[in-house]
Design a protein around this motif. Structure first.
Motif, PDB file in Angstrom:
ATOM      1  N   LYS A  52      -7.489  -5.579   1.370  1.00  0.00           N
ATOM      2  CA  LYS A  52      -7.656  -4.207   1.873  1.00  0.00           C
ATOM      3  C   LYS A  52      -6.820  -3.996   3.141  1.00  0.00           C
ATOM      4  CE  LYS A  52     -11.162  -1.020   3.698  1.00  0.00           C
ATOM      5  NZ  LYS A  52     -10.693   0.163   2.977  1.00  0.00           N
ATOM      6  N   ALA A  53      -6.835  -5.003   4.042  1.00  0.00           N
ATOM      7  CA  ALA A  53      -6.058  -4.884   5.275  1.00  0.00           C
ATOM      8  C   ALA A  53      -4.564  -4.839   4.966  1.00  0.00           C
ATOM      9  CB  ALA A  53      -6.366  -6.049   6.204  1.00  0.00           C
ATOM     10  N   ALA A  54      -4.106  -5.652   4.024  1.00  0.00           N
ATOM     11  CA  ALA A  54      -2.693  -5.669   3.654  1.00  0.00           C
ATOM     12  C   ALA A  54      -2.290  -4.341   3.028  1.00  0.00           C
ATOM     13  CB  ALA A  54      -2.420  -6.820   2.684  1.00  0.00           C
ATOM     14  N   GLN A  81       0.359   1.345   4.022  1.00  0.00           N
ATOM     15  CA  GLN A  81       0.157   2.799   3.970  1.00  0.00           C
ATOM     16  C   GLN A  81      -0.786   3.237   2.855  1.00  0.00           C
ATOM     17  OE1 GLN A  81       3.801   5.165   4.489  1.00  0.00           O
ATOM     18  NE2 GLN A  81       4.884   3.274   5.059  1.00  0.00           N
ATOM     19  N   PHE A  82      -1.684   2.336   2.457  1.00  0.00           N
ATOM     20  CA  PHE A  82      -2.725   2.704   1.497  1.00  0.00           C
ATOM     21  C   PHE A  82      -4.083   2.394   2.129  1.00  0.00           C
ATOM     22  CE2 PHE A  82       0.888   2.815  -1.157  1.00  0.00           C
ATOM     23  CZ  PHE A  82       0.572   3.616  -2.243  1.00  0.00           C
ATOM     24  N   PRO A  83      -4.508   3.269   3.049  1.00  0.00           N
ATOM     25  CA  PRO A  83      -5.695   2.961   3.856  1.00  0.00           C
ATOM     26  C   PRO A  83      -7.030   3.202   3.154  1.00  0.00           C
ATOM     27  CG  PRO A  83      -4.814   5.106   4.478  1.00  0.00           C
ATOM     28  CD  PRO A  83      -3.862   4.539   3.454  1.00  0.00           C
ATOM     29  N   ASP A  84      -7.026   3.930   2.075  1.00  0.00           N
ATOM     30  CA  ASP A  84      -8.286   4.286   1.428  1.00  0.00           C
ATOM     31  C   ASP A  84      -8.515   3.410   0.196  1.00  0.00           C
ATOM     32  OD1 ASP A  84      -8.709   6.366   3.278  1.00  0.00           O
ATOM     33  OD2 ASP A  84      -7.373   7.679   2.110  1.00  0.00           O
ATOM     34  N   GLY A  85      -9.807   3.268  -0.148  1.00  0.00           N
ATOM     35  CA  GLY A  85     -10.162   2.447  -1.294  1.00  0.00           C
ATOM     36  C   GLY A  85     -10.450   1.007  -0.896  1.00  0.00           C
ATOM     37  N   SER A  86     -10.803   0.206  -1.875  1.00  0.00           N
ATOM     38  CA  SER A  86     -11.146  -1.197  -1.620  1.00  0.00           C
ATOM     39  C   SER A  86     -11.128  -1.960  -2.934  1.00  0.00           C
ATOM     40  CB  SER A  86     -12.535  -1.314  -0.974  1.00  0.00           C
ATOM     41  OG  SER A  86     -13.541  -0.928  -1.897  1.00  0.00           O
ATOM     42  N   CYS A  87     -11.236  -3.282  -2.826  1.00  0.00           N
ATOM     43  CA  CYS A  87     -11.311  -4.102  -4.035  1.00  0.00           C
ATOM     44  C   CYS A  87     -12.570  -3.775  -4.827  1.00  0.00           C
ATOM     45  CB  CYS A  87     -11.282  -5.586  -3.661  1.00  0.00           C
ATOM     46  SG  CYS A  87      -9.744  -6.115  -2.871  1.00  0.00           S
ATOM     47  N   GLY A  93     -12.158  -0.832  -6.830  1.00  0.00           N
ATOM     48  CA  GLY A  93     -11.226  -1.044  -7.930  1.00  0.00           C
ATOM     49  C   GLY A  93      -9.937  -0.272  -7.802  1.00  0.00           C
ATOM     50  N   GLU A  94      -9.644   0.258  -6.588  1.00  0.00           N
ATOM     51  CA  GLU A  94      -8.414   1.009  -6.400  1.00  0.00           C
ATOM     52  C   GLU A  94      -8.114   1.184  -4.922  1.00  0.00           C
ATOM     53  OE1 GLU A  94      -9.501   4.719  -8.278  1.00  0.00           O
ATOM     54  OE2 GLU A  94      -9.908   5.649  -6.326  1.00  0.00           O
ATOM     55  N   PHE A  95      -6.847   1.490  -4.646  1.00  0.00           N
ATOM     56  CA  PHE A  95      -6.413   1.846  -3.292  1.00  0.00           C
ATOM     57  C   PHE A  95      -5.627   3.147  -3.373  1.00  0.00           C
ATOM     58  CE2 PHE A  95      -7.049  -2.710  -3.144  1.00  0.00           C
ATOM     59  CZ  PHE A  95      -7.782  -2.850  -1.962  1.00  0.00           C
ATOM     60  N   THR A  98      -4.558   0.605  -9.077  1.00  0.00           N
ATOM     61  CA  THR A  98      -5.816  -0.053  -9.428  1.00  0.00           C
ATOM     62  C   THR A  98      -5.837  -1.500  -8.919  1.00  0.00           C
ATOM     63  OG1 THR A  98      -4.959  -0.815 -11.556  1.00  0.00           O
ATOM     64  CG2 THR A  98      -6.077   1.340 -11.501  1.00  0.00           C
ATOM     65  N   TYR A  99      -7.065  -1.974  -8.765  1.00  0.00           N
ATOM     66  CA  TYR A  99      -7.274  -3.385  -8.409  1.00  0.00           C
ATOM     67  C   TYR A  99      -8.218  -3.991  -9.447  1.00  0.00           C
ATOM     68  CZ  TYR A  99      -8.683  -7.619  -5.975  1.00  0.00           C
ATOM     69  OH  TYR A  99      -8.908  -8.936  -5.645  1.00  0.00           O
TER      70      TYR A  99
END
Length: 474
Positions: A20-22, A27-33, A36-38, A65-66
């Protein structure tokens, strides 16, 4: 105490926080693992016909997607597969799956070795056994300290203490060259050598208690570090500092107390301060604690900080184990430099020279010699106690309990050598002492018959006397 399964789950959380930090740094600050998406808004660069790119201002809302890494364009509240839009001719920001896999691998490289560490609980049985061995050998009397002084120690094994007291006091009514020799080389030294062996057992147990405590504290420390890293990866403030003195360095100072403490190798009757003073003299002073800091404005900086902190923890463990290895070697050297304080078979003089009278002239041998055989039986029982302690000591802890990833601590086997050298010394001391006292007891019976009986008769007589003492006590 954190289990390996709990640490494994925490490592997965750190990996997700790192990804998420990477992505935030990309420049993809929203979302999380977990979502399932950023999501982010990115300036797409058109692809030129010759394969090169050229500039332009084309900010587009993108979703990836993640963990699959499939790209979508968000347009008018709808998500359209990237390949189905006119942007297909534009360069994608990056390969998301490469970011995912590289950051998961980077976190694993730092934290996974801590899954391959000794389990503190694997040392419980060994420590309990060694505490029992130490108590079994504690008879009370003089003990030799590392600086050459002699100190008084109260006994923890009451039965053994009674045996020693009985032998030394009852033999005082006899006289003669054999009796003087027996007293000089054996009965006057029994409690001293027993207590010397007791101190060695405490030292050996301290090395095991230290190894257990190292990994108990290391488990706590790595959880703190991993948790702090997860928080640092997750912060949006751009900077996060976490400080903790892990305290592994204090293991040297506390291990002895853990082994001797309540329910340990000391009882209310044992002079704990005396033993602590002797053994502690061989322990190094712990170094000052150092703070481990997790900080950083980017994911890479947090990862670098985490790697440095965990390396510091591994170094601390190595320093403690190195100190305990040195401790074991120093104690062993002390034993062999002062072997007569630990081994009743050194020097080996009893009845080697048959010159002189066994008993003083005029003694009532009809009264005294039967009593000498009972004393011989008690001498035999003292040897039996030592033999039992040595047998329990041998193999109390196996090398496999100490093994770990080679990057952690002193070596893949820690300070096992410090333990094993003391184990081998003590089992040898107990075995030789038992053999010698058995021989002494047989010779006492032989002397009481003035060597008129055969070896078989003497052994049978001694066995009968031992059974009598065990049944009736002393």
């Amino acid at each position: 105490m954190t289990s390996k399964s709990e640490l494994r789950a925490l490592i997965r959380e750190v990996q997700k926080a790192a990804v998420k930090a990477a992505m935030r740094d990309s420049q993809f600050p929203d979302g999380s693992c977990d979502e399932g998406e950023f999501r982010g808004r990115f300036n797409l660069v058109p692809r030129a016909e010759d394969g090169t790119s050229y500039g332009g201002f084309n900010p587009v809302s993108l979703v990836v997607t993640y963990p699959g890494g499939t790209w979508y364009v968000e347009l008018d509240g709808q998500r359209i597969p990237y390949s189905q839009t006119s942007y297909d001719e534009y360069l994608l920001p990056f390969d998301a799956t490469e970011i995912y896999s590289s950051w998961r691998a980077a976190v694993s490289e730092v934290l996974d070795p801590w899954l391959d560490t000794p389990e503190p609980g694997d040392f419980d049985d060994a420590i309990t056994t060694l505490q029992a061995v130490a108590l079994k050998l504690s008879a009370g009397g003089v003990v030799h300290s590392g600086d050459g002084s002699e100190l008084q120690l109260e006994g923890g094994n009451q039965e053994l203490g009674d045996y020693v007291t009985y032998v030394t006091t009852e033999l005082a009514q006899f006289n003669g060259a054999m009796i003087d020799n027996l007293s000089l080389h054996y009965t006057s030294r029994i409690s001293q050598t027993l207590n010397g062996q007791h101190v060695v057992a405490v030292a050996a147990g301290t090395t095991v208690a230290a190894e257990q405590e190292v990994w108990r504290r290391a488990d706590e420390g790595i959880v703190k570090l991993a948790t702090a890293a997860k928080d640092a990866f997750g912060t949006e403030r751009g900077d996060f500092d976490w400080k903790a003195a892990l305290g592994v360095v204090n293991t040297v100072a506390t291990a002895l107390g853990l082994f001797l403490g309540p329910g340990g190798a000391a009882t209310a009757n044992t002079a704990v301060r005396t033993i602590t003073g002797i053994v502690k003299g061989f322990l190094p002073d712990p170094p000052p604690e150092e703070e481990k800091v997790i900080s950083g404005r980017t994911a890479q900086q947090v990862l670098d900080s985490l790697a440095a902190a965990t390396k510091g923890l591994a170094t601390e463990i190595g320093d403690v184990e190195s100190d305990m290895l040195s401790f074991g070697i120093k104690v062993d050297s002390w034993i062999w430099d002062n072997i007569s304080y630990f081994d009743i078979s050194t020097p080996h003089d009893f009845l080697e020279d048959d010159g002189g009278e066994y008993f003083a002239a005029g003694e009532n041998l009809q009264v005294l010699t039967p009593h000498l055989r009972k004393i011989a039986a008690v001498v035999q029982l003292i040897g039996v106690e030592q033999g039992a302690a040595g047998a329990a000591m041998e193999g109390a802890t196996k090398e496999v309990s100490w093994l770990r990833d080679t990057s952690l601590g002193l070596s893949y086997r820690g300070h096992f050598a410090g333990w094993s050298v003391l184990e081998q010394s003590l089992t040898g001391l107990c075995s030789r002492s038992r053999t010698e006292l058995t021989s002494v007891a047989s010779r006492m019976v032989a002397a009481s018959y003035d060597f008129e009986k055969t070896d078989d008769q003497i052994r049978a007589e001694l066995a009968e006397q031992v059974r009598s003492v065990e049944d009736a006590g002393v």
